[in-house]
Enzyme design. Structure first.
Site, PDB file in Angstrom:
ATOM      1  N   ASP A   1       0.780  -1.254   0.000  1.00 28.12           N
ATOM      2  CA  ASP A   1       0.000   0.000   0.000  1.00 28.12           C
ATOM      3  C   ASP A   1       0.812   1.305   0.000  1.00 28.12           C
ATOM      4  O   ASP A   1       1.809   1.415   0.713  1.00 28.12           O
ATOM      5  CB  ASP A   1      -0.863   0.081   1.261  1.00 28.12           C
ATOM      6  CG  ASP A   1      -1.540  -1.199   1.628  1.00 28.12           C
ATOM      7  OD1 ASP A   1      -1.482  -2.163   0.864  1.00 28.12           O
ATOM      8  OD2 ASP A   1      -2.131  -1.241   2.711  1.00 28.12           O
TER       9      ASP A   1
ATOM     10  N   GLU B   1     -10.317  -2.413   4.653  1.00 26.49           N
ATOM     11  CA  GLU B   1      -8.945  -1.940   4.849  1.00 26.49           C
ATOM     12  C   GLU B   1      -8.807  -0.525   4.268  1.00 26.49           C
ATOM     13  O   GLU B   1      -9.612  -0.086   3.443  1.00 26.49           O
ATOM     14  CB  GLU B   1      -7.946  -2.874   4.149  1.00 26.49           C
ATOM     15  CG  GLU B   1      -7.996  -4.304   4.687  1.00 26.49           C
ATOM     16  CD  GLU B   1      -6.904  -5.224   4.132  1.00 26.49           C
ATOM     17  OE1 GLU B   1      -6.308  -5.951   4.922  1.00 26.49           O
ATOM     18  OE2 GLU B   1      -6.668  -5.230   2.910  1.00 26.49           O
TER      19      GLU B   1
HETATM   20  C1  FRU Z   1      -3.827  -3.657   2.794  1.00 28.69           C
HETATM   21  C2  FRU Z   1      -3.171  -4.110   4.089  1.00 28.69           C
HETATM   22  C3  FRU Z   1      -3.512  -3.139   5.204  1.00 28.69           C
HETATM   23  C4  FRU Z   1      -2.368  -3.327   6.161  1.00 28.69           C
HETATM   24  C5  FRU Z   1      -1.210  -3.567   5.222  1.00 28.69           C
HETATM   25  C6  FRU Z   1      -0.167  -4.501   5.759  1.00 28.69           C
HETATM   26  O1  FRU Z   1      -3.205  -4.144   1.658  1.00 28.69           O
HETATM   27  O2  FRU Z   1      -3.578  -5.428   4.396  1.00 28.69           O
HETATM   28  O3  FRU Z   1      -4.777  -3.354   5.794  1.00 28.69           O
HETATM   29  O4  FRU Z   1      -2.155  -2.223   6.995  1.00 28.69           O
HETATM   30  O5  FRU Z   1      -1.761  -4.080   4.030  1.00 28.69           O
HETATM   31  O6  FRU Z   1       0.944  -4.531   4.934  1.00 28.69           O
END
Ligand code: FRU
Length: 508
Positions: free
Chosen positions: A52, A234
């Site tokens: 992300d 998320e």
């Molecule tokens: C989304 C996610 C978020 C988390 C991160 C962990 O892709 O699962 O919810 O903070 O990636 O790398």
């Protein structure tokens, strides 16, 4: 848990595709970003795993991009925040890693703000602090079967994000006993003169407020009975957008995994109102930002110039993100998009405009339909293609090499837009990469509309009807695509503008 599954998949499903390019990746290619499938005008880390975008904030003429990063492998692992900066969201400069895991946990996704009024006391008004707000993911807590292992922490930088101090009193938001409790997005809310934070808690979003970025008060929640719930929520975001009639609406966007419209990860959004305490919406349908399969965890910039709302997403999908055939890096970001809001039949929807300009163009030419009817040889693997076509007629666009083909069609007869990447190149590194075609329903109408295509070494982004319908997809052609073919049963503009694009890494 997903990362472990991904690691197993990497070891047992795709050893040949993944290991062979690693052997070839020498230090020269690292410098020049010239490995097979290396994106030429999208951001990707030099090496290792990225997911992300985090901490998107504009400051001092630079767009900061922090990102979920694991510097020891090309699969997900203990999360850090990587860092890069750009003046134009096209050309990026790599910066040192910003945040490392500590005794409270891995550093998961979050956001960053500039504390210009020094509400936190971390800087001064002359030298304001950049404050990052992120999730701590505590592995021991998770392993021991507790469900309160995700908390929210903060860190600050008084040198434009180069070096960081973690706040001594972390965490600043304790876990109330909710297993998935993460991804805080913070912004300054002008009308309530306070910091607002939105995070997700499994199947809903929760809102908090603060005067100083340290002490947070829970306000309200939204979502248990709204929208798509095929997976965990998320990476939320909350921001205002004005319609072309000047009405202000608020958008709550939430990424969800799995449960996307074409499988796996995707981002839905709600249009409504936010009064400083509560988000409300009377939206009935489910709205998705992108109907391709590779635009996830997208969030928008704080403090972008001229009140622009600029979105950046991770160009992958947890269904197969950890086994894509790239080495020594894995994953890229989408192009940045400037967002607008439109109203049609009392329905609000987001329109996305790719952020780019002619500095990226190496060479442009104007073609007509007769030239591309049977397939024309062109450097389509690094290109921008733009034309206008009748939204009420069947149209097909194909990018291909001698035996691999990516197909986008507007199927007006069946009121659908369709992506077919089944034969687009390497697909068998994961059964989930291309099990079928991707479909978006639309309303055919006799109207000329703009189609824009950005094709890079391993992605194709398509914007139809000036950004009303967006399709972002990875592709892995084993040889670059060499041909462009467009056919239509309707009208098409005299001019199809084809531009070969530059590499942001090698050609300034
Ligand atoms: C989304 C996610 C978020 C988390 C991160 C962990 O892709 O699962 O919810 O903070 O990636 O790398």
């Amino acid at each position: 848990m997903r990362p472990l599954l991904g690691l197993l998949a990497l070891l047992f499903v795709a050893p040949i595709a993944c290991i062979e390019p690693l052997i070839k990746a020498d230090t020269d290619s690292l410098k020049t970003y010239s490995e097979p499938f290396r994106p030429q005008f999208h951001f990707s880390p030099k090496a290792h795993w990225m997911n992300d975008p985090n901490g998107l904030v504009f400051q001092g003429g630079r767009y900061h991009l922090f990102y979920q990063y694991y510097p020891d492998s090309t699969v997900w692992g203990p999360m850090h925040w990587g860092h890069a900066t750009s003046k134009d969201l096209l050309y990026w400069t790599h910066q040192p890693i910003a945040l490392y895991p500590d005794s409270l946990g891995y550093i998961f996704s979050g956001s960053a703000v500039m504390d210009y009024q020094n509400t936190s006391g971390f800087g001064t008004e002359e030298h304001p602090a950049m404050v990052a707000v992120y999730t701590y993911h505590n592995m021991e807590g998770e392993r021991s079967g507790r469900n309160d292992y995700q908390t929210q922490g903060i860190a600050y930088s008084v040198d434009q994000g180069q070096t960081w101090e973690k706040y001594i009193g972390n965490p600043v938001i304790d876990n109330p006993g909710i297993k998935d409790f993460r991804d805080p997005k913070v912004f300054w809310h002008e009308s309530s003169q306070s910091w607002i934070l939105v995070l997700v808690a499994g199947d809903h979003a929760r809102f908090y407020r603060s005067d100083n970025l340290i002490d947070w008060t829970f306000l309200s929640s939204f979502g248990q009975d709204f929208g798509a719930h095929g997976g965990v929520w998320e990476c939320p975001d909350l921001y205002p957008l004005s319609t072309d009639q000047g009405e202000q609406k608020w958008v709550l966007s939430v990424s969800i995994n799995p449960g996307g419209p074409n499988g796996g990860s995707a981002t839905q959004y709600f249009v409504g109102d936010f009064d400083g305490t509560q988000f409300t919406s009377d939206q009935k349908d489910i709205k998705w930002l992108d109907y391709g399969r590779d635009n996830y965890a997208g969030v928008t910039y704080n403090d972008a110039p001229d009140d622009q709302r600029i979105l950046l997403g991770w160009m992958s999908n947890w269904d197969y993100a950890q086994v894509t055939p790239t080495m020594p890096w894995r994953s890229a970001m989408t192009l940045a998009k400037r967002l607008d809001m439109k109203v049609e039949n009392s329905d609000y929807y987001i329109v996305q405009h790719p952020v780019w300009d002619s500095t990226l163009i190496k060479h442009s030419s104007t073609l007509n339909i007769a030239e591309v009817n049977d397939g024309l040889i062109l450097p389509v693997s690094k290109s921008h293609i733009e034309f206008e076509v009748d939204l009420g007629a069947n149209t097909t666009l194909e990018l291909f090499n001698s035996n691999e083909r990516f197909i986008f069609s507007i199927d007006a007869d069946n009121a659908q837009m369709i992506i077919d990447r089944r034969g687009s190149g390497a697909v068998d590194f994961s059964e989930q990469f291309s099990p079928g075609i991707q479909v978006k329903n639309y309303t055919p109408e006799q109207r000329m509309t703009k189609v824009e295509v950005f094709s890079d070494a391993s992605s194709i982004e398509i914007f139809v009807d000036s950004g009303r319908h967006v399709f972002t997809n990875q592709v892995f052609p084993t040889q670059p695509y060499t041909h462009l073919k467009i056919t239509t049963e309707g009208l098409i503009s005299d001019k199809i503008i084809f531009s070969e694009l530059k590499s942001i890494w090698n050609e300034q």
